[in-house]
Motif scaffolding. Structure first.
Motif, mmCIF file in Angstrom:
data_model
loop_
_atom_site.group_PDB
_atom_site.id
_atom_site.type_symbol
_atom_site.label_atom_id
_atom_site.label_comp_id
_atom_site.label_asym_id
_atom_site.label_seq_id
_atom_site.Cartn_x
_atom_site.Cartn_y
_atom_site.Cartn_z
ATOM 1 N N ASP A 159 0.817 -1.217 0.000
ATOM 2 C CA ASP A 159 0.000 0.000 0.000
ATOM 3 C C ASP A 159 0.848 1.263 0.000
ATOM 4 O O ASP A 159 0.392 2.330 -0.414
ATOM 5 C CB ASP A 159 -0.929 0.021 1.221
ATOM 6 N N SER A 160 2.081 1.147 0.496
ATOM 7 C CA SER A 160 2.947 2.318 0.615
ATOM 8 C C SER A 160 4.402 1.891 0.475
ATOM 9 O O SER A 160 4.716 0.710 0.314
ATOM 10 C CB SER A 160 2.718 3.010 1.968
ATOM 11 N N LEU A 161 5.297 2.896 0.561
ATOM 12 C CA LEU A 161 6.736 2.652 0.437
ATOM 13 C C LEU A 161 7.425 3.275 1.638
ATOM 14 O O LEU A 161 7.193 4.451 1.961
ATOM 15 C CB LEU A 161 7.266 3.282 -0.855
ATOM 16 N N ASN A 162 8.283 2.507 2.322
ATOM 17 C CA ASN A 162 8.990 3.055 3.483
ATOM 18 C C ASN A 162 10.464 3.284 3.159
ATOM 19 O O ASN A 162 10.929 2.995 2.053
ATOM 20 C CB ASN A 162 8.837 2.135 4.699
ATOM 21 N N GLY A 163 11.209 3.794 4.152
ATOM 22 C CA GLY A 163 12.606 4.147 3.945
ATOM 23 C C GLY A 163 13.494 2.999 3.491
ATOM 24 O O GLY A 163 14.202 3.110 2.483
ATOM 25 N N PRO A 164 13.497 1.869 4.219
ATOM 26 C CA PRO A 164 14.330 0.740 3.796
ATOM 27 C C PRO A 164 14.006 0.250 2.378
ATOM 28 O O PRO A 164 14.903 -0.148 1.636
ATOM 29 C CB PRO A 164 14.012 -0.333 4.850
ATOM 30 N N GLN A 165 12.737 0.265 2.017
ATOM 31 C CA GLN A 165 12.359 -0.146 0.664
ATOM 32 C C GLN A 165 12.870 0.848 -0.369
ATOM 33 O O GLN A 165 13.241 0.467 -1.479
ATOM 34 C CB GLN A 165 10.842 -0.277 0.557
ATOM 35 N N VAL A 209 14.756 12.061 13.039
ATOM 36 C CA VAL A 209 13.733 11.068 13.394
ATOM 37 C C VAL A 209 12.791 10.847 12.226
ATOM 38 O O VAL A 209 12.459 9.711 11.859
ATOM 39 C CB VAL A 209 12.937 11.530 14.637
ATOM 40 N N LEU A 210 12.364 11.948 11.595
ATOM 41 C CA LEU A 210 11.416 11.854 10.491
ATOM 42 C C LEU A 210 12.008 11.115 9.294
ATOM 43 O O LEU A 210 11.306 10.381 8.585
ATOM 44 C CB LEU A 210 10.981 13.263 10.069
ATOM 45 N N SER A 211 13.320 11.288 9.068
ATOM 46 C CA SER A 211 13.963 10.632 7.931
ATOM 47 C C SER A 211 13.930 9.113 8.060
ATOM 48 O O SER A 211 14.054 8.395 7.067
ATOM 49 C CB SER A 211 15.406 11.113 7.795
ATOM 50 N N ARG A 212 13.766 8.627 9.292
ATOM 51 C CA ARG A 212 13.687 7.179 9.506
ATOM 52 C C ARG A 212 12.233 6.688 9.475
ATOM 53 O O ARG A 212 11.984 5.501 9.682
ATOM 54 C CB ARG A 212 14.339 6.817 10.851
ATOM 55 N N LYS A 213 11.330 7.604 9.223
ATOM 56 C CA LYS A 213 9.908 7.253 9.190
ATOM 57 C C LYS A 213 9.278 7.629 7.844
ATOM 58 O O LYS A 213 8.140 8.091 7.786
ATOM 59 C CB LYS A 213 9.170 7.961 10.334
ATOM 60 N N ILE A 214 10.022 7.420 6.777
ATOM 61 C CA ILE A 214 9.504 7.722 5.435
ATOM 62 C C ILE A 214 8.331 6.787 5.120
ATOM 63 O O ILE A 214 8.411 5.575 5.345
ATOM 64 C CB ILE A 214 10.613 7.551 4.373
ATOM 65 N N LEU A 215 7.261 7.350 4.606
ATOM 66 C CA LEU A 215 6.094 6.561 4.216
ATOM 67 C C LEU A 215 5.368 7.302 3.094
ATOM 68 O O LEU A 215 4.858 8.399 3.307
ATOM 69 C CB LEU A 215 5.152 6.350 5.404
ATOM 70 N N MET A 216 5.350 6.699 1.908
ATOM 71 C CA MET A 216 4.766 7.374 0.744
ATOM 72 C C MET A 216 3.769 6.474 0.026
ATOM 73 O O MET A 216 3.991 5.273 -0.109
ATOM 74 C CB MET A 216 5.866 7.776 -0.247
ATOM 75 N N LYS A 217 2.689 7.089 -0.427
ATOM 76 C CA LYS A 217 1.755 6.424 -1.322
ATOM 77 C C LYS A 217 2.274 6.555 -2.759
ATOM 78 O O LYS A 217 3.153 7.360 -3.051
ATOM 79 C CB LYS A 217 0.366 7.039 -1.208
ATOM 80 N N ARG A 218 1.678 5.784 -3.646
ATOM 81 C CA ARG A 218 2.157 5.771 -5.026
ATOM 82 C C ARG A 218 2.053 7.145 -5.680
ATOM 83 O O ARG A 218 2.977 7.565 -6.394
ATOM 84 C CB ARG A 218 1.370 4.741 -5.843
ATOM 85 N N ASN A 219 0.951 7.856 -5.476
ATOM 86 C CA ASN A 219 0.755 9.130 -6.163
ATOM 87 C C ASN A 219 1.789 10.173 -5.742
ATOM 88 O O ASN A 219 2.082 11.104 -6.496
ATOM 89 C CB ASN A 219 -0.656 9.666 -5.917
ATOM 90 N N ALA A 220 2.374 10.037 -4.565
ATOM 91 C CA ALA A 220 3.427 10.951 -4.130
ATOM 92 C C ALA A 220 4.804 10.483 -4.587
ATOM 93 O O ALA A 220 5.675 11.299 -4.906
ATOM 94 C CB ALA A 220 3.404 11.081 -2.609
#
Length: 366
Positions: A30-36, A87-98
């Motif tokens: 559903d989303s993309l995180n930092g490690p991915q 802290v925020l850089s380790r919590k990346i979370l994006m949907k496809r449209n972004a």
């Protein structure tokens, strides 16, 4: 030297590849995180450029936090914001449209590192800096993988007092010319990307694909005669002019009283400049005055001007824009464009791009 390239094809390819890679990932996520994100593509440079774009987004969002009620320049606030960013850089979370637009630009920018390192250096190292310092230039090396040694080697040649953008760019051009043999080849990059989505060097450079030499073979005699279709052979321009029916010419008197064929009068370059296309609603929205051509031309528009008007010659584009910014009135600037630049590159058939440049000149001197 920087290579000429087909900007339109690169943009189309970048969009198609970004779409393909997102289809694969978001089919099961559903989303993309930092490690991915760090290992999203096998091309490390592309992943790094996505991260750099995220960093720019962060700075843009931080700029909106400024308030007349709080001191954001206080050292404690700066430290707190830095910790917050970590802290925020380790919590990346994006949907496809972004994510997909960021990926598309990162793929395109990966090509540009190889094809036009001058453009990469200006955009990734100089343009985003309010003040140029050696530590800030070195900080940007974290987001470079392709030819990192080349960019790092150049930055090491700079002294702390080198802060003029134009001077640094001219120095970098000389450095590139002296180190051409150490650059990554386009074929190496294409070999990596073609594993994801096929692309050829000829497509990138805008060259026609090589045609296969036909092998002469004896065709079997058909069992029964077939209806023949008329095959029209290519007609040479001279033959076409000879064989085409000619309309009765219309004559008028010239200044010396001699008859002159109206049909034979070809529009001059000045005539083409006068035929500026009418302003659209979108253009009207952007007709406000600008202070500088250099700082007002977007990245996409700049690439378009370089490829379409300057035949891929980046340095001539930069020198021309710099010269235009130094004029004090629109007429003098346009005269320079028409008499010096347009004739050199034959802009008579590039009215759309010429009109955009002229409108920018009008906005600067309005």
């Amino acid at each position: 030297m920087e290579d000429k390239y087909n900007q339109l094809h690169l943009e189309q390819y970048s969009k198609q590849l970004a779409n393909l890679l997102c289809d694969r990932h978001f089919a099961t996520h559903d989303s993309l995180n930092g490690p991915q994100l760090i290992g999203f593509t096998p091309v490390k440079q592309t992943n790094l450029f996505v991260i750099k774009e995220l960093l720019l987004k962060w700075h843009q969002e931080m700029a909106t936090l400024r308030s007349p009620y709080f001191d954001y320049e206080h050292e404690e606030v700066k430290v707190a914001l830095l910790n917050f960013m970590n802290v925020l850089s380790r919590k990346i979370l994006m949907k496809r449209n972004a994510f997909e637009p960021l990926l598309q630009k990162a793929i395109y920018d990966t090509f540009i590192v190889v094809l036009a390192p001058m453009v990469t250096f200006e955009e990734k190292f100089l343009r985003i800096q309010e003040e140029i310092t050696l530590p800030k230039l070195q900080e940007n090396l974290k987001y470079i993988d392709i030819d990192k040694h080349l960019f790092a080697g150049f930055i090491e040649t700079l002294s702390p007092g080198n802060r003029d953008r134009e001077y640094i760019l001219s120095r970098f051009k000389l450095y590139l010319n002296a180190n051409q043999n150490s650059r990554t080849s386009l074929s190496d990059l294409i070999a990596q990307l073609s594993n994801l989505l096929a692309i050829s060097e000829n497509e990138v450079l805008g060259k026609p694909a090589p045609t296969a030499v036909p092998v002469s073979r004896t065709a079997p005699t058909p069992a029964a005669p077939i209806e023949e279709k008329e095959v029209v052979a290519p007609i040479h321009n001279a033959q076409r002019e000879t064989s085409a029916p000619t309309a009765k010419p219309v004559y008028r008197e010239d200044e010396d009283g001699e008859e002159e064929s109206v049909a034979n009068q070809r529009p001059t370059l000045n005539d083409n400049f006068r035929k500026a296309s009418p302003t659209s609603l979108a253009d009207a929205h952007s007709n406000r005055k600008i202070d500088s051509l250099k700082n007002s031309i977007s990245i996409n528009q700049r690439f378009s001007f370089i490829n379409e008007l300057f035949e891929g010659d980046n340095m001539t584009y930069y020198q021309t824009v710099k010269q235009l910014d130094e004029y004090t009135d629109a007429e003098a600037a346009k005269l320079y464009v028409m008499q010096e630049v347009a004739v050199k590159y034959d802009w008579s058939k590039k009215q759309e791009h010429v009109s955009k440049l002229l409108r920018l000149i009008d906005r600067k001197f309005s």
